[in-house]
Design a protein around this motif. Structure first.
Motif, PDB file in Angstrom:
ATOM      1  N   ARG A 218     -30.317 -24.017  12.665  1.00  0.00           N
ATOM      2  CA  ARG A 218     -31.486 -23.597  12.817  1.00  0.00           C
ATOM      3  C   ARG A 218     -30.966 -21.925  13.270  1.00  0.00           C
ATOM      4  O   ARG A 218     -29.905 -21.723  13.829  1.00  0.00           O
ATOM      5  CB  ARG A 218     -32.324 -24.059  14.196  1.00  0.00           C
ATOM      6  N   VAL A 219     -31.938 -21.021  13.182  1.00  0.00           N
ATOM      7  CA  VAL A 219     -31.637 -19.871  13.279  1.00  0.00           C
ATOM      8  C   VAL A 219     -32.134 -19.403  14.758  1.00  0.00           C
ATOM      9  O   VAL A 219     -33.129 -19.556  14.923  1.00  0.00           O
ATOM     10  CB  VAL A 219     -32.198 -18.605  12.397  1.00  0.00           C
ATOM     11  N   ALA A 220     -31.153 -18.766  15.581  1.00  0.00           N
ATOM     12  CA  ALA A 220     -31.664 -18.298  16.646  1.00  0.00           C
ATOM     13  C   ALA A 220     -30.993 -16.937  17.290  1.00  0.00           C
ATOM     14  O   ALA A 220     -29.945 -16.567  16.709  1.00  0.00           O
ATOM     15  CB  ALA A 220     -31.105 -19.296  17.768  1.00  0.00           C
ATOM     16  N   THR A 221     -31.519 -16.293  18.352  1.00  0.00           N
ATOM     17  CA  THR A 221     -31.142 -15.263  19.016  1.00  0.00           C
ATOM     18  C   THR A 221     -29.999 -15.570  19.507  1.00  0.00           C
ATOM     19  O   THR A 221     -29.625 -16.657  19.931  1.00  0.00           O
ATOM     20  CB  THR A 221     -32.031 -14.457  19.602  1.00  0.00           C
ATOM     21  N   PRO A 222     -29.180 -14.587  19.976  1.00  0.00           N
ATOM     22  CA  PRO A 222     -27.758 -14.723  20.851  1.00  0.00           C
ATOM     23  C   PRO A 222     -27.976 -15.459  22.082  1.00  0.00           C
ATOM     24  O   PRO A 222     -27.613 -16.702  22.451  1.00  0.00           O
ATOM     25  CB  PRO A 222     -27.210 -13.689  20.767  1.00  0.00           C
ATOM     26  N   LEU A 223     -29.082 -15.283  22.831  1.00  0.00           N
ATOM     27  CA  LEU A 223     -29.482 -15.890  24.086  1.00  0.00           C
ATOM     28  C   LEU A 223     -30.060 -17.125  23.903  1.00  0.00           C
ATOM     29  O   LEU A 223     -29.911 -18.076  24.803  1.00  0.00           O
ATOM     30  CB  LEU A 223     -30.391 -14.819  24.831  1.00  0.00           C
ATOM     31  N   THR A 224     -30.765 -17.353  22.935  1.00  0.00           N
ATOM     32  CA  THR A 224     -31.569 -18.796  22.649  1.00  0.00           C
ATOM     33  C   THR A 224     -30.708 -19.569  22.128  1.00  0.00           C
ATOM     34  O   THR A 224     -31.043 -20.673  21.876  1.00  0.00           O
ATOM     35  CB  THR A 224     -32.862 -18.735  21.827  1.00  0.00           C
ATOM     36  N   ALA A 225     -29.534 -19.039  21.622  1.00  0.00           N
ATOM     37  CA  ALA A 225     -28.518 -20.058  20.805  1.00  0.00           C
ATOM     38  C   ALA A 225     -27.486 -20.667  21.904  1.00  0.00           C
ATOM     39  O   ALA A 225     -26.641 -21.544  21.602  1.00  0.00           O
ATOM     40  CB  ALA A 225     -27.739 -19.159  19.663  1.00  0.00           C
ATOM     41  N   LEU A 226     -27.662 -20.212  23.257  1.00  0.00           N
ATOM     42  CA  LEU A 226     -26.705 -20.541  24.336  1.00  0.00           C
ATOM     43  C   LEU A 226     -26.744 -22.144  24.412  1.00  0.00           C
ATOM     44  O   LEU A 226     -27.854 -22.863  24.380  1.00  0.00           O
ATOM     45  CB  LEU A 226     -27.279 -19.895  25.459  1.00  0.00           C
ATOM     46  N   GLY A 227     -25.336 -22.855  24.375  1.00  0.00           N
ATOM     47  CA  GLY A 227     -25.241 -23.955  24.477  1.00  0.00           C
ATOM     48  C   GLY A 227     -25.065 -24.838  22.915  1.00  0.00           C
ATOM     49  O   GLY A 227     -24.589 -25.761  22.801  1.00  0.00           O
TER      50      GLY A 227
END
Length: 587
Positions: A218-227
């Motif tokens: 999935r595509v995510a911003t750096p902050l929402t990609a955490l973990g």
């Protein structure tokens, strides 16, 4: 550990079982042999054996047979009958019920060896994976057993509960694979186990990685990609620094000097344009972009100022404190490889590199289910209830393993309770957790319905048993819709041990991260703790850097984890100073 002492054996094989419709329970066949046959195989190393129960044709002539009187008078009366039939003999007597289809001779030898190590103890009993003491699987000192029977009174033994016979000061020995069969459901669960023999931990981990499919990217911003885990390399979108900047507070200068100091000052973030003429200098702050025409930045401590003239100190080194554009990286430079977990550091680097979007898998999400009628999280305990001392902490333990807790619930011990839990959710795949983490119901006992429910759901049982203790009853399965079921023993210590040894592998399979590299270290006292199966114990690293392990004082709670730095998996026959895998504990 030495050779265990000689022992005699009394097998309680009392025939019909009222909870199973009156069938001859010891004669029930599981995994190709009767439960009485399993008991006889387990005590094959005994000096003499007596079977207490109805006469059975086909037993070897060396096996004595007797019957308690009155028939059906209970285990205490049957034990007395067996002891009388033995007469004199070995100083230790193993007593076991003929309803343990997976009992091994190694378990019997472990009980005998444990009693050898404690000369003052009257008996040693098995402690199963749920933390329950199995009083009908133990070894007694013959004189202690005879004395207890005499204290009760030989004429008053019929229908006595076992607790009246149990002496003070007995030992318990943690064991796996000792589930008993009291009901038809127990028998069905035991028979289902025959399709999932215990495997080594390394084999279990390989099987999990092979069977579990990766989550969609999935595509995510750096902050929402955490973990999550990078599904493709992270490449810089911009240069760093974006412009030539000052690395120090000092002066931007043009030429070799001395320099005439202009009145302009360059601050970080300044947008005004400054053209520096040869032989001139301006004040500049750390992080400010260097004005055009500058040939160097000289830090404060390397210069001296007289009136408006700036010159380098005679003893100062000639150096340039300018950070050039792209000095850290240029656009398109790889910042992190695929398979790297998106930590706070990775997200920060993405922001520094002007990376607006990442392609990731995960983080893995879980629905945590604590099972058991006796479990109560809030409010006062009622008779027979146990405080839920693990469920509220599971999200913290899961987070340590890279799993985000999306939902929590409690499931009672009902035959059909798991069917609804495991049913494919009607909501979209994006809303469902990737994992169902179940605490309890893995042992195959009367209230342990998980395995049968998995079979009914059409799940692929990836791991059904693992050769270790605790944690041997762990389950890894994949449901038809792709969700992964991770079944943990209900005992808190066993649940945490299982989670730490297995969950990281499940997470790596889901997210595409590389398989976790085991952390190995020598354990100074490993030989004291090695047993017949891999053993998971607490370990502490002392000030000198050496690791020492300890046997948990109890496994129904997590007190053993207080002050410990890791769990250690000690393989059989590991000597003192031998290597063991460490499972770091959350800090």
């Amino acid at each position: 550990m030495g050779t265990p002492s000689a022992y005699d054996a009394v097998i309680l094989a009392g025939g019909s079982a009222t909870r199973m419709g009156g069938v001859d329970k010891p004669a029930i066949v599981i995994a190709g042999r009767s439960m009485l046959g399993a008991a006889l195989d387990a005590v094959a190393g005994s000096e003499r054996v007596v079977v207490v129960g109805p006469h059975r044709d086909g037993l070897a002539s060396a096996i004595a047979q007797t019957q308690e009187s009155p028939v059906g008078g209970g285990p205490v009366l049957a034990m007395d009958a067996g002891l009388r039939a033995l007469g004199g003999g070995a100083a230790q007597v193993v007593v076991l019920a003929a309803d343990l289809p997976f009992l091994s001779s190694a378990s019997i030898e472990g009980l005998v060896a444990a009693l050898d190590l404690e000369p003052g103890a009257p008996a040693a009993f098995a402690l199963d994976e749920s933390g329950r003491v199995q009083f009908l699987l133990g070894v007694w000192r013959r004189d202690a057993l005879a004395a207890r029977l005499d204290e009760i009174g030989r004429a008053d033994l019929a229908n006595r509960p076992m607790k009246t016979l149990i002496p003070a000061g007995y030992l318990t020995v943690p064991m796996t694979g000792i589930s008993d069969c009291d009901t038809e459901a127990d028998v069905a669960a035991a028979r289902s186990r025959t399709t999932s023999p215990a495997v080594g931990l390394a084999e279990a981990r390989r099987a999990a990685r092979d069977a579990i499919e990766m989550l969609p990217a999935r595509v995510a911003t750096p902050l929402t990609a955490l973990g999550g885990v990078l599904a493709r390399p992270m490449l810089a979108a911009g240069a760093l620094p974006r412009l030539d900047t000052s690395a120090m507070d000092g002066y931007a200068v043009s030429g070799d000097g001395p320099w005439h100091l202009d009145k302009a000052i360059r601050y970080a973030g300044s947008e005004d344009e400054v053209e520096l003429e040869p032989g001139h200098a301006v004040r500049i702050a750390t992080g400010a972009h260097v004005p055009s025409g500058a040939t160097a930045v000289v830090r404060d401590e390397h210069v001296e100022l007289a009136n408006a003239t700036l010159s380098r100190r005679p003893d100062a080194p000639v150096r340039n404190d300018t950070r050039r554009r792209g000095e850290d990286w240029q656009p398109g430079a790889p910042l992190a490889e695929a398979g790297v977990r998106v930590t706070e550091a990775v997200a920060s680097v993405a922001l520094s590199g002007e990376v607006a979007e990442l392609l990731v898998r995960g983080p893995a999400t879980a629905h945590v289910v604590v099972t058991g009628d006796e479990i109560r999280r809030d409010g006062p305990l009622r008779t027979g209830q146990t405080r839920d001392s693990l469920g509220p902490l599971m999200p913290r333990f899961l987070s340590w393993c890279g799993i985000h807790t999306a939902a929590e619930s409690h499931l009672r011990d009902t035959a059909g309770g798991f069917d609804e839990l495991l049913a494919q959710p009607v909501s979209g795949a994006a809303a469902r957790p990737d994992l169902i983490v179940i605490v309890g119901a893995t042992g195959g006992g009367a209230a342990d319905h998980l395995r049968l429910a998995l079979a009914r759901s059409g799940a692929h049982l990836v791991v059904g048993r693992v050769r270790c203790r605790p944690g041997g009853s762990q389950v890894v399965a994949v449901l038809p819709d792709g969700r992964v079921v991770l079944g943990l023993p209900g005992n808190p210590y066993a649940a945490v041990a299982t989670l730490l040894m297995t969950a990281p592998t499940v997470v790596s399979a889901l997210t595409g991260a590389p398989a976790p590299t085991p952390q190995i270290a020598p354990i100074e006292n490993a030989g004291e703790l090695a047993a017949d199966a891999p053993r998971v114990v607490t370990a502490t690293q002392r000030a000198d850097g050496r690791w020492y392990a300890a046997v948990p004082a109890g496994t129904a709670h997590l007190a053993a984890l207080i002050g410990a730095h890791a769990l250690a998996i000690i393989e059989p026959a590991t000597p003192d100073g031998g290597s063991a895998e460490l499972l770091p504990l959350p800090r």
